[in-house]
Design a protein around this motif. Structure first.
Motif, short mmCIF file in Angstrom:
data_model
loop_
_atom_site.label_atom_id
_atom_site.label_comp_id
_atom_site.label_asym_id
_atom_site.label_seq_id
_atom_site.Cartn_x
_atom_site.Cartn_y
_atom_site.Cartn_z
N GLY A 1 5.54 4.83 -2.90
CA GLY A 1 5.65 3.66 -2.05
C GLY A 1 4.70 2.54 -2.42
N GLY A 2 3.73 2.82 -3.27
CA GLY A 2 2.79 1.79 -3.68
C GLY A 2 3.34 0.93 -4.79
N ILE B 1 0.85 -1.19 0.00
CA ILE B 1 0.00 0.00 0.00
C ILE B 1 0.88 1.24 0.00
N GLY B 2 0.50 2.25 -0.80
CA GLY B 2 1.27 3.47 -0.91
C GLY B 2 1.15 4.36 0.33
N THR B 3 2.00 5.37 0.36
CA THR B 3 2.09 6.28 1.51
C THR B 3 0.78 6.97 1.79
N TRP B 4 0.15 7.54 0.75
CA TRP B 4 -1.07 8.31 0.98
C TRP B 4 -2.27 7.42 1.25
N TRP C 1 -5.51 3.22 -6.47
CA TRP C 1 -4.73 4.45 -6.38
C TRP C 1 -3.78 4.60 -7.57
N SER C 2 -3.46 5.86 -7.87
CA SER C 2 -2.41 6.17 -8.84
C SER C 2 -1.59 7.34 -8.29
N GLY C 3 -0.32 7.38 -8.66
CA GLY C 3 0.55 8.46 -8.22
C GLY C 3 0.80 8.46 -6.73
#
Length: 241
Positions: free
Chosen positions: A73-74, A3-6, A68-70
């Motif tokens: 970390g994802g 999973i990305g940061t945001w 998600w995009s952009g």
């Protein structure tokens, strides 16, 4: 997890009552109140779609996935594979949402007459009725926000606008912004935003973020004027009926 940061930060600041990480997913559920708290995130190398579907259907919730995009970390390749598999299964793409951020090197001047409190009062709650937000959704949103480690609520003196902010890890998230229809376009939301950001800055936040539906062009423009820029975003994949 992939999973990305945001995505991870938003999940922390808008925490679901029930969270499980298994079968290649981070699964969140909260009695169906807001898609954000009742959707899954691809989190492992082999997300099992049928297991994700069973989790939500067992709870009476339509299966829904954040794509998600952009998001730094994802694992973009993993997300793309999951997205393609969901599309092939008939999942609809819905509710494109922008993540917008701004630095908080210095705090906005807090506007006079707007305090930020640790709990919402009756004036804060009353704005919900004026903007057509049902009582179940208001109670659900406050229940979710109440789980965040640090949260503040602001409403102006005559109850025309309100908002909330969560703080942690040097960042703050802006949520539940609302202005009664007759007062829109008069700077009400900007004053609430300044109060929330000044309060968050005093608690250590040096970057602010918010999420807004991409087709809410008036809000996107207003947030741009407030110094926020698009950083990334997500959409939902929703199971067919």
């Amino acid at each position: 997890m992939a999973i990305g940061t945001w995505a991870a930060r938003l999940a922390e600041d808008w925490p679901a009552a029930e969270v499980e990480v298994r079968d290649g997913w981070r699964l969140g559920a909260d009695a169906g109140i807001t898609r954000r708290a009742n959707s899954a995130l691809p989190a492992g190398p082999d997300p099992r779609i049928e297991r994700m579907e069973a989790f939500y259907r067992d709870r009476g919730i339509t299966p829904c996935v954040q794509v998600w995009s952009g998001d730094p970390g994802g694992d973009e390749a993993l997300v793309a594979r999951a997205d393609a598999a969901l599309e092939a299964r008939g999942y609809r793409a819905e509710q494109s949402t922008l993540l917008m951020t701004r630095p908080l090197g210095s705090a906005p001047a807090p506007p006079e007459g707007i305090g930020v409190l640790p709990a919402p009062g009756e004036r804060w709650r009353a704005v919900a009725e004026s903007v057509g937000e049902g009582p179940d959704r208001t109670r659900g949103a406050l229940r979710i926000l109440g789980r965040a480690p640090v949260v503040g609520y602001a409403v102006d003196a005559d109850g025309a606008a309100r908002g909330s902010v969560t703080v942690g890890g040097g960042r703050c998230g802006i949520f539940t912004m609302a202005t009664v229809p007759a007062e829109r376009g008069r700077g009400r939301a900007g004053r609430i935003m300044d109060a929330l950001l000044a309060w968050a800055h005093a608690k250590g936040a040096r970057e602010a973020y918010l999420v807004v539906e991409a087709d809410n062009t008036a809000a996107v423009r207003a947030y741009g004027r407030a110094g926020f820029t698009e950083t990334g975003g997500y959409r939902y994949r929703v199971a067919p009926d």
